[in-house]
Scaffold this motif. Sequence first.
Motif, PDB file in Angstrom:
ATOM      1  N   LEU A   1       0.641  -1.135   0.060  1.00 42.19           N
ATOM      2  CA  LEU A   1      -0.120   0.096  -0.200  1.00 42.19           C
ATOM      3  C   LEU A   1       0.653   1.361   0.030  1.00 42.19           C
ATOM      4  O   LEU A   1       2.330   1.235   0.310  1.00 42.19           O
ATOM      5  N   LEU A   2       0.297   2.307  -0.463  1.00 37.39           N
ATOM      6  CA  LEU A   2       1.126   3.447  -0.540  1.00 37.39           C
ATOM      7  C   LEU A   2       1.428   3.968   1.152  1.00 37.39           C
ATOM      8  O   LEU A   2       2.709   4.354   1.382  1.00 37.39           O
ATOM      9  N   VAL A   3       0.667   3.749   1.853  1.00 40.03           N
ATOM     10  CA  VAL A   3       0.991   4.090   3.294  1.00 40.03           C
ATOM     11  C   VAL A   3       2.138   3.129   4.008  1.00 40.03           C
ATOM     12  O   VAL A   3       3.059   3.776   4.510  1.00 40.03           O
ATOM     13  N   GLU A   4       2.284   1.935   3.447  1.00 42.67           N
ATOM     14  CA  GLU A   4       3.307   0.933   3.738  1.00 42.67           C
ATOM     15  C   GLU A   4       4.696   1.312   3.202  1.00 42.67           C
ATOM     16  O   GLU A   4       5.731   1.507   3.715  1.00 42.67           O
TER      17      GLU A   4
ATOM     18  N   LEU B   1      10.269   4.690   3.225  1.00 43.00           N
ATOM     19  CA  LEU B   1      11.059   5.845   3.251  1.00 43.00           C
ATOM     20  C   LEU B   1      10.997   6.449   4.862  1.00 43.00           C
ATOM     21  O   LEU B   1      11.383   7.184   4.900  1.00 43.00           O
ATOM     22  N   ARG B   2      10.543   5.451   5.403  1.00 43.63           N
ATOM     23  CA  ARG B   2      10.311   6.041   7.128  1.00 43.63           C
ATOM     24  C   ARG B   2       9.987   7.179   7.488  1.00 43.63           C
ATOM     25  O   ARG B   2      10.292   7.903   8.099  1.00 43.63           O
ATOM     26  N   LEU B   3       8.943   7.391   6.650  1.00 46.35           N
ATOM     27  CA  LEU B   3       7.848   8.644   6.600  1.00 46.35           C
ATOM     28  C   LEU B   3       6.662   8.213   7.555  1.00 46.35           C
ATOM     29  O   LEU B   3       5.820   7.947   7.062  1.00 46.35           O
ATOM     30  N   THR B   4       6.992   8.341   8.898  1.00 53.05           N
ATOM     31  CA  THR B   4       5.980   7.556   9.858  1.00 53.05           C
ATOM     32  C   THR B   4       5.047   8.637  10.407  1.00 53.05           C
ATOM     33  O   THR B   4       4.119   8.288  11.205  1.00 53.05           O
ATOM     34  N   GLY B   5       5.037   9.887   9.772  1.00 50.54           N
ATOM     35  CA  GLY B   5       3.879  10.721  10.235  1.00 50.54           C
ATOM     36  C   GLY B   5       2.436  10.438   9.662  1.00 50.54           C
ATOM     37  O   GLY B   5       1.602  10.645  10.183  1.00 50.54           O
TER      38      GLY B   5
ATOM     39  N   CYS C   1      -4.664   8.109   7.577  1.00 49.05           N
ATOM     40  CA  CYS C   1      -3.592   8.112   6.557  1.00 49.05           C
ATOM     41  C   CYS C   1      -3.841   8.939   5.291  1.00 49.05           C
ATOM     42  O   CYS C   1      -2.961   8.776   4.431  1.00 49.05           O
ATOM     43  N   VAL C   2      -4.564   9.959   5.457  1.00 46.95           N
ATOM     44  CA  VAL C   2      -4.730  10.940   4.213  1.00 46.95           C
ATOM     45  C   VAL C   2      -3.346  11.539   3.980  1.00 46.95           C
ATOM     46  O   VAL C   2      -2.612  11.949   4.690  1.00 46.95           O
ATOM     47  N   VAL C   3      -2.969  11.546   2.842  1.00 49.58           N
ATOM     48  CA  VAL C   3      -2.047  12.247   1.891  1.00 49.58           C
ATOM     49  C   VAL C   3      -2.390  12.652   0.649  1.00 49.58           C
ATOM     50  O   VAL C   3      -3.512  12.554   0.448  1.00 49.58           O
TER      51      VAL C   3
ATOM     52  N   ILE D   1       2.537  14.777   5.609  1.00 52.46           N
ATOM     53  CA  ILE D   1       2.539  15.526   6.647  1.00 52.46           C
ATOM     54  C   ILE D   1       3.827  16.196   6.877  1.00 52.46           C
ATOM     55  O   ILE D   1       3.981  17.637   7.140  1.00 52.46           O
ATOM     56  N   GLU D   2       4.937  15.423   6.574  1.00 54.73           N
ATOM     57  CA  GLU D   2       6.323  15.796   6.671  1.00 54.73           C
ATOM     58  C   GLU D   2       6.653  16.956   5.604  1.00 54.73           C
ATOM     59  O   GLU D   2       7.411  17.599   5.947  1.00 54.73           O
ATOM     60  N   GLY D   3       5.869  17.048   4.666  1.00 59.56           N
ATOM     61  CA  GLY D   3       6.030  17.976   3.564  1.00 59.56           C
ATOM     62  C   GLY D   3       5.417  19.222   3.718  1.00 59.56           C
ATOM     63  O   GLY D   3       5.659  20.094   2.705  1.00 59.56           O
ATOM     64  N   LEU D   4       4.615  19.495   4.814  1.00 64.39           N
ATOM     65  CA  LEU D   4       3.970  20.775   4.760  1.00 64.39           C
ATOM     66  C   LEU D   4       4.830  22.105   5.305  1.00 64.39           C
ATOM     67  O   LEU D   4       4.766  23.111   5.027  1.00 64.39           O
TER      68      LEU D   4
END
Lengths: 265, 154
Positions: free
Chosen positions: B22-25, B31-35, B48-50, B75-78
Amino acid sequence: MYDFTYHKAGSLEQAGKLFKNARDGAFLAGGQTLIATMKLRLASPSDVVDIGGIGDLQGISVAGGAVSIGAGVTHAEVAASKDVRGAIAALADLAGEIGDPHVRHRGTLGGSIANNDPAADYPAACLGLGATIETSAGSHGADDFFVDLFETALDEGEIITRVKFPVPKRAGYAKFPNPASRFALVGVFVAETTGDGARVAVTGAGPGVFRVREMEAALDKDFSPAALSGISVSADNLNSDLHADADYRAHLIGVMAQRAVAAAG
Amino acid sequence: MPTVSMTVNGKSVSGNVEGRTLLVEFLRRNLRLTGTHVGCDTSQCGACVVHLDGKAVKACTTLALQCEGGDVVTIEGLAANGELHPMQQAFRDNHALQCGFCTPGMVMAAVDLVNRNGKLDEATIRAELEGNLCRCTGYHNIVKAIAAGAKAMS
């Protein structure tokens, strides 16, 4: 979810070939039902053919007294389309009430009706408006398309390409959503069509979308909420579950039908 | 194993994934983007909304391979240059979170909502939060925060 081989199809022809070569293939459009179904292991296809990138399945146009919507168009696009709203506002409203905003950004018209969930919204619009479902193999009238629970007239490997909704004189949709799932506990789409009189299509209440001829006959004489007030729908064969029993659903059909007629104006 | 490439928070990334990834996985494990959180895993809760190609989507109900060539913002990109995004700041100012589990999805949904609507009334905000569940706050402060964030973003 069991693993599968993922294929991206660039064209309808390629999608058909990939599906034919698969042991147990499934088409993926927006994935808002299929992915959830695979997670629950209710489906475990060997091959998933992604048709989400096929340009032929996109686009909305209004011409010749019909709104033509590509099967790959998302619910959000239909809800936001000025063309759809101008021609059949009830259809844009219906699309805007499916699921939630994030689901509407991914879920597609073709995916919804190919799945034929008994509580989905779009089957009610297709049947209520007398739509024509165009596919890679020909076309189906809505009256013959929705066969039974999760069953349609589609053949193995047949892909929905567009749906043509005839523009009615007026139409309305009223839905009593299940507050948890947002699927229709009962949804009723009514239309005063140009060539086929009044049509009343009910979703969520039975094993599949169905018409209520007695209501149609009453609306043919007088297209008003009051015309439906004396008509009761039998609870036989309606769904009964912890959310609503069959008698309650039967009652809701009458209430939602009157609200849909009122919304049609 | 297939390879997937996409842009995440402005950077080109790629990785080996299974068909079923899945995209979230992909975001969390590769990518270790656990936000981006997994709450229900059934497309109900919205943790899980991105943003995918500018639209809010549920990353638990999107395959990584469907996003090939796509543009994803998490969320890390905001936040930019060490400053919170106006919507994040509004959530902080209005005490719009308690445990914080739903917050990344709430904020991403809120930014998408403002991008699509511009001006927002309370009824619109409440209706548009249909796909995001919070079990702590009772939503009042989230609604306030989104109204304030929308103002700050305009």
